[in-house]
Design a protein around this motif. Structure first.
Motif, PDB file in Angstrom:
ATOM      1  N   LEU A  74      -3.643   2.242  -5.926  1.00 37.43           N
ATOM      2  CA  LEU A  74      -4.070   1.778  -7.251  1.00 37.43           C
ATOM      3  C   LEU A  74      -3.153   2.312  -8.339  1.00 37.43           C
ATOM      4  N   ARG A  75      -2.762   3.568  -8.247  1.00 39.03           N
ATOM      5  CA  ARG A  75      -1.882   4.156  -9.267  1.00 39.03           C
ATOM      6  C   ARG A  75      -0.520   3.483  -9.260  1.00 39.03           C
ATOM      7  N   ASN A  76       0.006   3.201  -8.073  1.00 38.67           N
ATOM      8  CA  ASN A  76       1.318   2.561  -7.996  1.00 38.67           C
ATOM      9  C   ASN A  76       1.269   1.105  -8.433  1.00 38.67           C
ATOM     10  N   VAL A  77       0.205   0.390  -8.081  1.00 37.16           N
ATOM     11  CA  VAL A  77       0.064  -0.995  -8.536  1.00 37.16           C
ATOM     12  C   VAL A  77      -0.032  -1.026 -10.055  1.00 37.16           C
ATOM     13  N   TYR A 123      15.421   0.207   7.630  1.00 36.48           N
ATOM     14  CA  TYR A 123      15.299  -1.066   6.903  1.00 36.48           C
ATOM     15  C   TYR A 123      15.061  -0.816   5.421  1.00 36.48           C
ATOM     16  N   MET A 124      14.414   0.288   5.099  1.00 31.34           N
ATOM     17  CA  MET A 124      14.270   0.674   3.696  1.00 31.34           C
ATOM     18  C   MET A 124      15.636   1.043   3.101  1.00 31.34           C
ATOM     19  N   ASP A 125      16.420   1.768   3.882  1.00 29.73           N
ATOM     20  CA  ASP A 125      17.767   2.115   3.424  1.00 29.73           C
ATOM     21  C   ASP A 125      18.611   0.858   3.237  1.00 29.73           C
ATOM     22  N   ALA A 126      18.476  -0.093   4.158  1.00 35.51           N
ATOM     23  CA  ALA A 126      19.261  -1.326   4.078  1.00 35.51           C
ATOM     24  C   ALA A 126      18.909  -2.120   2.829  1.00 35.51           C
ATOM     25  N   ARG A 169       9.402   4.998  -4.556  1.00 36.08           N
ATOM     26  CA  ARG A 169      10.861   4.960  -4.337  1.00 36.08           C
ATOM     27  C   ARG A 169      11.443   3.640  -4.825  1.00 36.08           C
ATOM     28  N   PHE A 170      10.799   2.539  -4.481  1.00 37.04           N
ATOM     29  CA  PHE A 170      11.375   1.251  -4.856  1.00 37.04           C
ATOM     30  C   PHE A 170      11.021   0.846  -6.280  1.00 37.04           C
ATOM     31  N   GLY A 181       0.828  -1.200   0.000  1.00 36.35           N
ATOM     32  CA  GLY A 181       0.000   0.000   0.000  1.00 36.35           C
ATOM     33  C   GLY A 181       0.863   1.251   0.000  1.00 36.35           C
ATOM     34  N   GLU A 182       0.383   2.300  -0.667  1.00 37.50           N
ATOM     35  CA  GLU A 182       1.084   3.587  -0.652  1.00 37.50           C
ATOM     36  C   GLU A 182       0.269   4.549   0.206  1.00 37.50           C
TER      37      GLU A 182
END
Length: 395
Positions: A146-149, A339-342, A92-93, A83-84
């Motif tokens: 929905l837009r990101n998916v 953890y996102m940075d890792a 970002r990813f 989810g965003e």
């Protein structure tokens, strides 16, 4: 988006458990996948929540290994919930994946497409109508999800399922669900994704550009629980893999009940004699236990430890048996986002252009590759233990 207490222990690493009592697939390096061109040929499905006909980059056809040929190193980055919620982590990813020619798997929670005002449509097994142990999203966050998916699929990523209400404890836990109850949960998740336009009345969001009933070939259960009773239903639905098992080892995968089993894996945990599961939450649980907002003074060391754990797991596989490496994640800013940075730093390490034989793929792409192989060759690969050096003449 979610509280740690709602996740349970998620199959923690050995230390935390004690303390609590593709050859032929896209390369892992390069200048990035071009943004796919839009087409006006999309044909709506059902109420127009989904459609078919839009084009996206085609995955290269899997190549069949010859006996004795060294396999590529597959790495699958996957995301639970997907989810965003305005923190920018989903885009970002997606950008990171584009920059490094990577494909990923996004396990979408069905209720992230369902407004809270319509929560009475959700009838979770062994739980009250409308109940959920994760929050419903705001209308704007549903739109952003929905837009990101949509964009993720058009960029070549896979959309799986994380089911719906994320029940991990008590009598309503997914651990206690029957195969028939799993079927109900899946049917509801699919309906929320394929009927979001009816349920939301949104007119300013484009349809998801895929037939979800065909796209959906696997998932990951909440808290890695309930796989035993899920598998008969998964097989009946024609699913090709399941990524719900905890405590796996870094060895080549096999099937359970006719379905490929892709477990989270025990990987080295720098500074400790025990290993940890290859998921952000499990690393967090070994670092800050029940807190997602520990003292910031710990963050630099923990960020490095998490990064080094992922890289150590990758290096062990890459330098020895080449077992596919699975990393699970959540779009969360736990402990300051370390953890996102890792995950980002680890992916960049794995995608180094000097490693031409690394493939950053989705679970679907890995499944396609495995299904294309000679069973005798796969059996030979499964003969290599954790950290056992690859050789053309094993045994």
């Amino acid at each position: 988006m979610r509280e740690v207490s709602r996740r349970g222990i998620l199959g923690l690493g050995v230390g935390a458990a004690a303390s609590l009592a593709v050859a032929g697939c896209s390369s892992g390096s390069g200048s990035g996948t071009p943004k796919p061109a839009r087409t006006t040929q999309a044909k709506p499905i059902g109420d127009g929540s989904t459609s078919q006909g839009e084009k996206r980059p085609e995955a290269p056809k899997p190549e069949r290994l010859e006996p004795g040929q060294k396999p590529p190193q597959f790495v699958v980055f996957s995301w639970d919930g997907a989810g965003e919620v305005g923190n920018g982590l989903f885009p970002r990813f997606r950008k990171l994946a584009r920059d490094h020619d990577a494909s990923m798997t996004f396990f979408l929670s069905g209720i992230y497409c369902l407004p809270e005002s319509k929560k009475s449509l959700y009838r979770p097994p062994n739980n009250p109508v409308g109940a959920s142990d994760i929050g419903y999203l705001t209308d704007e966050h549903i739109k952003e999800t929905l837009r990101n998916v949509r964009e993720a699929w058009l960029e070549g990523h896979e959309i799986g399922t994380h089911f719906n209400g994320h029940f991990c404890s008590g009598s309503g836990s997914v651990e206690n669900w029957t195969p028939a109850q799993w079927k109900s949960e899946i049917d509801q998740a699919v309906s929320f994704v394929t009927e979001w336009r009816t349920n939301t009345r949104f007119t300013d969001v484009e349809p998801l550009p895929f037939d979800y009933r065909k796209e959906l070939i696997g998932g990951r259960t909440p808290c890695l629980k309930g796989q035993t009773n899920l598998l008969p239903t998964a097989r009946e639905l024609g699913w090709r893999y399941d990524a719900s098992s905890p405590g796996g080892l870094q060895v080549w995968p096999s099937k359970k009940q006719g379905v490929w089993d892709f477990p989270l894996q025990q990987i080295p945990f720098p500074g400790h004699s025990f290993e940890v599961l290859s998921m952000d939450y499990n690393i967090l649980a070994n670092q800050s236990q029940n807190s997602t907002k520990a003292p910031p003074a710990n963050y630099p060391g923990w960020r490095k430890q998490a990064t080094d754990a992922y890289i150590a797991g990758f290096n062990r596989a890459y330098e020895t048996n080449r077992a596919p490496f699975f990393i699970g994640n959540h779009f969360e800013q736990w402990n300051g986002g370390i953890y996102m940075d890792a995950v980002e730093e680890a992916l960049k390490h794995m995608a180094d252009e000097k490693r031409k034989d690394v493939r950053l793929v989705s679970f679907k792409q890995l499944t396609d590759w495995l299904d294309a192989q000679d069973p005798a060759v796969l059996a030979e690969l499964r003969g290599f233990g954790v950290g056992q050096a690859w050789s053309a003449n094993n045994g």
